[in-house]
Design a protein around this motif. Sequence first.
Motif, PDB file in Angstrom:
ATOM      1  N   SER A 232      46.362  34.133  40.274  1.00 21.26           N
ATOM      2  CA  SER A 232      47.649  34.088  40.963  1.00 21.26           C
ATOM      3  C   SER A 232      48.384  32.799  40.592  1.00 21.26           C
ATOM      4  N   VAL A 233      49.711  32.858  40.651  1.00 20.77           N
ATOM      5  CA  VAL A 233      50.517  31.673  40.375  1.00 20.77           C
ATOM      6  C   VAL A 233      50.643  30.852  41.652  1.00 20.77           C
ATOM      7  N   ASP A 234      51.234  29.675  41.540  1.00 17.02           N
ATOM      8  CA  ASP A 234      51.381  28.802  42.707  1.00 17.02           C
ATOM      9  C   ASP A 234      52.256  29.456  43.776  1.00 17.02           C
ATOM     10  N   HIS A 235      52.068  28.990  45.005  1.00 15.03           N
ATOM     11  CA  HIS A 235      52.870  29.412  46.160  1.00 15.03           C
ATOM     12  C   HIS A 235      52.659  30.879  46.524  1.00 15.03           C
ATOM     13  N   SER A 236      51.521  31.449  46.168  1.00 20.04           N
ATOM     14  CA  SER A 236      51.211  32.820  46.569  1.00 20.04           C
ATOM     15  C   SER A 236      50.737  32.841  48.022  1.00 20.04           C
ATOM     16  N   ASP A 237      50.936  33.972  48.706  1.00 17.52           N
ATOM     17  CA  ASP A 237      50.443  34.116  50.080  1.00 17.52           C
ATOM     18  C   ASP A 237      48.937  33.929  50.126  1.00 17.52           C
ATOM     19  N   VAL A 238      48.246  34.529  49.169  1.00 18.21           N
ATOM     20  CA  VAL A 238      46.789  34.408  49.081  1.00 18.21           C
ATOM     21  C   VAL A 238      46.451  34.004  47.645  1.00 18.21           C
ATOM     22  N   ARG A 239      45.950  32.790  47.466  1.00 19.11           N
ATOM     23  CA  ARG A 239      45.541  32.367  46.119  1.00 19.11           C
ATOM     24  C   ARG A 239      44.288  33.135  45.726  1.00 19.11           C
ATOM     25  N   ASN A 240      44.297  33.677  44.525  1.00 17.51           N
ATOM     26  CA  ASN A 240      43.158  34.483  44.094  1.00 17.51           C
ATOM     27  C   ASN A 240      43.039  34.465  42.587  1.00 17.51           C
ATOM     28  N   ALA A 241      41.852  34.789  42.112  1.00 19.28           N
ATOM     29  CA  ALA A 241      41.579  34.921  40.683  1.00 19.28           C
ATOM     30  C   ALA A 241      40.421  35.892  40.539  1.00 19.28           C
ATOM     31  N   GLY A 242      40.329  36.514  39.386  1.00 16.29           N
ATOM     32  CA  GLY A 242      39.229  37.460  39.219  1.00 16.29           C
ATOM     33  C   GLY A 242      39.144  38.031  37.826  1.00 16.29           C
ATOM     34  N   THR A 243      38.116  38.834  37.619  1.00 19.71           N
ATOM     35  CA  THR A 243      37.899  39.509  36.341  1.00 19.71           C
ATOM     36  C   THR A 243      37.386  40.917  36.599  1.00 19.71           C
ATOM     37  N   VAL A 244      37.677  41.810  35.663  1.00 16.38           N
ATOM     38  CA  VAL A 244      37.046  43.130  35.643  1.00 16.38           C
ATOM     39  C   VAL A 244      36.444  43.297  34.265  1.00 16.38           C
ATOM     40  N   ARG A 245      35.154  43.640  34.220  1.00 13.60           N
ATOM     41  CA  ARG A 245      34.413  43.757  32.959  1.00 13.60           C
ATOM     42  C   ARG A 245      33.991  45.204  32.731  1.00 13.60           C
ATOM     43  N   PHE A 246      34.006  45.608  31.460  1.00 16.72           N
ATOM     44  CA  PHE A 246      33.592  46.957  31.070  1.00 16.72           C
ATOM     45  C   PHE A 246      32.473  46.813  30.042  1.00 16.72           C
ATOM     46  N   ARG A 247      31.261  47.249  30.426  1.00 18.88           N
ATOM     47  CA  ARG A 247      30.105  47.123  29.535  1.00 18.88           C
ATOM     48  C   ARG A 247      29.441  48.493  29.373  1.00 18.88           C
ATOM     49  N   PRO A 248      29.006  48.838  28.152  1.00 16.55           N
ATOM     50  CA  PRO A 248      28.259  50.087  27.978  1.00 16.55           C
ATOM     51  C   PRO A 248      27.016  50.085  28.863  1.00 16.55           C
ATOM     52  N   ALA A 249      26.797  51.176  29.602  1.00 20.74           N
ATOM     53  CA  ALA A 249      25.624  51.279  30.474  1.00 20.74           C
ATOM     54  C   ALA A 249      24.387  51.613  29.658  1.00 20.74           C
ATOM     55  N   GLN A 258      32.450  46.087  36.499  1.00 28.44           N
ATOM     56  CA  GLN A 258      32.153  45.045  37.476  1.00 28.44           C
ATOM     57  C   GLN A 258      33.412  44.237  37.755  1.00 28.44           C
ATOM     58  N   VAL A 259      33.736  44.083  39.036  1.00 29.26           N
ATOM     59  CA  VAL A 259      34.896  43.304  39.460  1.00 29.26           C
ATOM     60  C   VAL A 259      34.410  42.081  40.226  1.00 29.26           C
ATOM     61  N   ASP A 260      34.862  40.907  39.804  1.00 31.04           N
ATOM     62  CA  ASP A 260      34.595  39.654  40.512  1.00 31.04           C
ATOM     63  C   ASP A 260      35.918  39.098  41.007  1.00 31.04           C
ATOM     64  N   LEU A 261      35.960  38.782  42.291  1.00 34.52           N
ATOM     65  CA  LEU A 261      37.193  38.297  42.912  1.00 34.52           C
ATOM     66  C   LEU A 261      36.899  37.022  43.684  1.00 34.52           C
ATOM     67  N   GLU A 262      37.746  36.035  43.521  1.00 33.66           N
ATOM     68  CA  GLU A 262      37.693  34.826  44.338  1.00 33.66           C
ATOM     69  C   GLU A 262      39.042  34.657  45.001  1.00 33.66           C
ATOM     70  N   TYR A 263      39.039  34.431  46.315  1.00 28.57           N
ATOM     71  CA  TYR A 263      40.306  34.360  47.031  1.00 28.57           C
ATOM     72  C   TYR A 263      40.214  33.355  48.170  1.00 28.57           C
ATOM     73  N   GLN A 264      41.393  32.872  48.579  1.00 24.81           N
ATOM     74  CA  GLN A 264      41.515  31.939  49.694  1.00 24.81           C
ATOM     75  C   GLN A 264      41.907  32.747  50.916  1.00 24.81           C
TER      76      GLN A 264
END
Length: 330
Positions: A232-249, A258-264
């Motif tokens: 997320s950019v500055d001044h967001s209501d909820v600061r957050n960052a994350g990734t979504v990964r696609f791997r052969p099973a 797989q989704v990883d999320l970090e948020y305030q």
Amino acid sequence: MSTQSQQERRDPQARQIGDQGTHGGARCAVRPDALATALGWFSIGLGATELGAPDLVARAVGAENSAVARTVTRIFGGREIASGVGVLGGGQPGWWLWGRVAGDILDLSALALVAARRRATGGRLARPLLAAGSVVGVTVLDIIAARRHSRAGAAGHPVRARSSTTVRRAPQDLYRRWHDFESLPTFMYHLDSVRTTDGTSHWKVRGPAGTKIEWDARIVEDRPGELIAWRSVDHSDVRNAGTVRFRPAPGGRGTEVQVDLEYQPPAGAAGVALAKVLGEEPGQLLTEDLRRFKQLMETGEVVRSEANPTGSRPASRLLRQHPAQPLGQS
């Protein structure tokens, strides 16, 4: 479907959010503003009335003047006094204000039961409906005050959420579908909309207790068929960052997503707790989003029922549930 989710405090390697306005995790005492102060004194006054005259309060909202009703009223009164004292002198009014929002939801649930009982016995609904309208008005004020103090009073440590599932499709197919951000509300039902312009996406989300949350985000890493990372950019209501990964099973079973999320979280621990109570906390939503994404990519549609058309199970909808029927049938 194999889906797993977990929630944990951020680790030393995940600092991009926490470094934007937190100082070693310390919290400073915050003074309530005028609205929070008024709500605090209102809470104490209401609580004192419920403790001292529970029979009058019960009759005022249309409840029976029974021992059970008086006991419940006194319990609610104790909760109101504790919330008021916490808002006025607890040092973290945002935490206590979100607690008041949770209490408002309990009050509305109790009034719904009172109205249902009076309707079943042929009684008038004016008193419980008037009381419910008053509680809704106070809830709006509580949410406004809580959000103000959540932003002003150091929301606390960022929280991490993770969820994963295995989808029987190729990584490239899943990557292309996820990269179409404007179509994400197709399976992320808490999203109102996503709009992309000039490398930035604007997100509108339904938060706990009907709140509206918006932010802008930018992609910080993009590997076709493998990974999408955002922040997320500055001044967001909820600061957050994350990734979504696609791997052969393993074993050619499709693709692990797989989704990883970090948020305030708004209001720190209180905001997380309230969202969990309402079933609308991001870690819970991730699991449901991936379940629907799997259905959509494997079958072409999301399985829903008339009793639960969104496919999710927040507690705020539980009172309206009934035996499921196919959509379009009564």
